[in-house]
Motif scaffolding. Structure first.
Motif, PDB file in Angstrom:
ATOM      1  N   GLU A  60      -8.385  13.682   5.106  1.00 46.24           N
ATOM      2  CA  GLU A  60      -8.398  13.717   6.571  1.00 46.24           C
ATOM      3  C   GLU A  60      -7.075  14.275   7.104  1.00 46.24           C
ATOM      4  OE1 GLU A  60      -8.502  10.460  10.151  1.00 46.24           O
ATOM      5  OE2 GLU A  60      -9.784  10.086   8.419  1.00 46.24           O
ATOM      6  N   GLY A  61      -5.987  13.864   6.494  1.00 47.28           N
ATOM      7  CA  GLY A  61      -4.675  14.360   6.894  1.00 47.28           C
ATOM      8  C   GLY A  61      -4.520  15.853   6.648  1.00 47.28           C
ATOM      9  N   LEU A  62      -5.010  16.326   5.509  1.00 46.97           N
ATOM     10  CA  LEU A  62      -4.948  17.760   5.225  1.00 46.97           C
ATOM     11  C   LEU A  62      -5.801  18.550   6.210  1.00 46.97           C
ATOM     12  CD1 LEU A  62      -5.103  17.883   1.317  1.00 46.97           C
ATOM     13  CD2 LEU A  62      -3.240  18.707   2.770  1.00 46.97           C
ATOM     14  N   ALA A  63      -6.990  18.039   6.516  1.00 42.90           N
ATOM     15  CA  ALA A  63      -7.869  18.718   7.469  1.00 42.90           C
ATOM     16  C   ALA A  63      -7.209  18.788   8.844  1.00 42.90           C
ATOM     17  CB  ALA A  63      -9.219  17.997   7.550  1.00 42.90           C
ATOM     18  N   GLU A  64      -6.578  17.700   9.251  1.00 37.33           N
ATOM     19  CA  GLU A  64      -5.897  17.681  10.545  1.00 37.33           C
ATOM     20  C   GLU A  64      -4.722  18.663  10.549  1.00 37.33           C
ATOM     21  OE1 GLU A  64      -3.506  14.545  13.376  1.00 37.33           O
ATOM     22  OE2 GLU A  64      -5.167  13.801  12.156  1.00 37.33           O
ATOM     23  N   ALA A  65      -3.962  18.693   9.461  1.00 38.00           N
ATOM     24  CA  ALA A  65      -2.844  19.633   9.354  1.00 38.00           C
ATOM     25  C   ALA A  65      -3.340  21.070   9.421  1.00 38.00           C
ATOM     26  CB  ALA A  65      -2.081  19.403   8.052  1.00 38.00           C
ATOM     27  N   LEU A  66      -4.438  21.345   8.763  1.00 42.95           N
ATOM     28  CA  LEU A  66      -5.025  22.685   8.776  1.00 42.95           C
ATOM     29  C   LEU A  66      -5.392  23.098  10.195  1.00 42.95           C
ATOM     30  CD1 LEU A  66      -6.219  25.205   7.472  1.00 42.95           C
ATOM     31  CD2 LEU A  66      -8.181  23.833   6.775  1.00 42.95           C
ATOM     32  N   LEU A  67      -6.026  22.199  10.935  1.00 46.00           N
ATOM     33  CA  LEU A  67      -6.405  22.508  12.313  1.00 46.00           C
ATOM     34  C   LEU A  67      -5.176  22.708  13.203  1.00 46.00           C
ATOM     35  CD1 LEU A  67      -9.422  20.069  12.689  1.00 46.00           C
ATOM     36  CD2 LEU A  67      -9.515  22.574  12.493  1.00 46.00           C
ATOM     37  N   VAL A  68      -4.121  21.944  12.947  1.00 43.14           N
ATOM     38  CA  VAL A  68      -2.884  22.098  13.716  1.00 43.14           C
ATOM     39  C   VAL A  68      -2.259  23.464  13.440  1.00 43.14           C
ATOM     40  CG1 VAL A  68      -0.503  21.264  13.933  1.00 43.14           C
ATOM     41  CG2 VAL A  68      -2.404  19.640  13.961  1.00 43.14           C
ATOM     42  N   VAL A  69      -2.221  23.873  12.183  1.00 41.40           N
ATOM     43  CA  VAL A  69      -1.647  25.178  11.832  1.00 41.40           C
ATOM     44  C   VAL A  69      -2.456  26.298  12.489  1.00 41.40           C
ATOM     45  CG1 VAL A  69      -1.279  26.819   9.931  1.00 41.40           C
ATOM     46  CG2 VAL A  69      -0.579  24.437   9.683  1.00 41.40           C
ATOM     47  N   LEU A  70      -3.767  26.216  12.396  1.00 41.19           N
ATOM     48  CA  LEU A  70      -4.609  27.249  13.000  1.00 41.19           C
ATOM     49  C   LEU A  70      -4.397  27.311  14.508  1.00 41.19           C
ATOM     50  CD1 LEU A  70      -7.874  26.666  10.947  1.00 41.19           C
ATOM     51  CD2 LEU A  70      -6.315  28.618  10.750  1.00 41.19           C
ATOM     52  N   SER A  71      -4.349  26.159  15.136  1.00 42.72           N
ATOM     53  CA  SER A  71      -4.123  26.108  16.579  1.00 42.72           C
ATOM     54  C   SER A  71      -2.755  26.673  16.935  1.00 42.72           C
ATOM     55  CB  SER A  71      -4.239  24.660  17.065  1.00 42.72           C
ATOM     56  OG  SER A  71      -3.903  24.569  18.417  1.00 42.72           O
ATOM     57  N   GLY A  72      -1.752  26.282  16.186  1.00 40.25           N
ATOM     58  CA  GLY A  72      -0.402  26.756  16.434  1.00 40.25           C
ATOM     59  C   GLY A  72      -0.249  28.259  16.270  1.00 40.25           C
ATOM     60  N   ARG A  73      -1.067  28.827  15.405  1.00 37.33           N
ATOM     61  CA  ARG A  73      -1.032  30.267  15.190  1.00 37.33           C
ATOM     62  C   ARG A  73      -1.954  31.003  16.164  1.00 37.33           C
ATOM     63  NH1 ARG A  73      -2.178  32.631  10.386  1.00 37.33           N
ATOM     64  NH2 ARG A  73      -0.777  34.242  11.107  1.00 37.33           N
ATOM     65  N   GLY A  74      -2.633  30.259  17.036  1.00 40.26           N
ATOM     66  CA  GLY A  74      -3.505  30.879  18.033  1.00 40.26           C
ATOM     67  C   GLY A  74      -4.826  31.376  17.469  1.00 40.26           C
ATOM     68  N   ILE A  75      -5.258  30.810  16.348  1.00 36.51           N
ATOM     69  CA  ILE A  75      -6.513  31.231  15.722  1.00 36.51           C
ATOM     70  C   ILE A  75      -7.647  30.364  16.254  1.00 36.51           C
ATOM     71  CG2 ILE A  75      -7.763  31.411  13.535  1.00 36.51           C
ATOM     72  CD1 ILE A  75      -5.022  31.987  12.216  1.00 36.51           C
ATOM     73  N   ASP A  76      -8.672  31.018  16.785  1.00 31.27           N
ATOM     74  CA  ASP A  76      -9.830  30.325  17.322  1.00 31.27           C
ATOM     75  C   ASP A  76     -10.604  29.662  16.185  1.00 31.27           C
ATOM     76  OD1 ASP A  76     -11.696  29.611  19.414  1.00 31.27           O
ATOM     77  OD2 ASP A  76     -13.044  31.090  18.523  1.00 31.27           O
ATOM     78  N   VAL A  77     -10.963  28.395  16.371  1.00 32.19           N
ATOM     79  CA  VAL A  77     -11.732  27.654  15.375  1.00 32.19           C
ATOM     80  C   VAL A  77     -13.086  27.318  15.990  1.00 32.19           C
ATOM     81  CG1 VAL A  77     -11.812  25.608  13.916  1.00 32.19           C
ATOM     82  CG2 VAL A  77      -9.611  26.691  14.411  1.00 32.19           C
TER      83      VAL A  77
END
Length: 74
Positions: free
Chosen positions: A19-36
């Motif tokens: 769960e922590g890795l998934a959350e970190a992944l979403l944070v990185v994508l968001s921080g890089r401006g990548i649409d999820v």
């Protein structure tokens, strides 16, 4: 005195790490401006494989789309 550390290997502990890795992944994508997309978010948040999530997190550092995370190596 020995301390029982088996709790860190439990299914609950493994699920919390995923769960922590998934959350970190979403944070990185968001921080890089990548649409999820909702589909990609679902795929990420339901994944419980540590190695897969680690691979995706590593790829997120250079990916420009979420599709690049999920590419299978040839």
């Amino acid at each position: 005195m020995a301390v029982d550390l088996s709790i860190f290997q439990s299914q609950t502990a493994q699920a919390l790490r995923a769960e922590g890795l998934a959350e970190a992944l979403l944070v990185v994508l968001s921080g890089r401006g990548i649409d999820v997309s909702d589909e990609a978010r679902e795929r990420i948040t339901t994944c419980d494989d540590h190695d897969t999530l680690t691979t995706w997190l590593t790829r997120a550092a250079t990916a420009t789309t979420t599709a690049e995370l999920f590419v299978q190596p040839e």
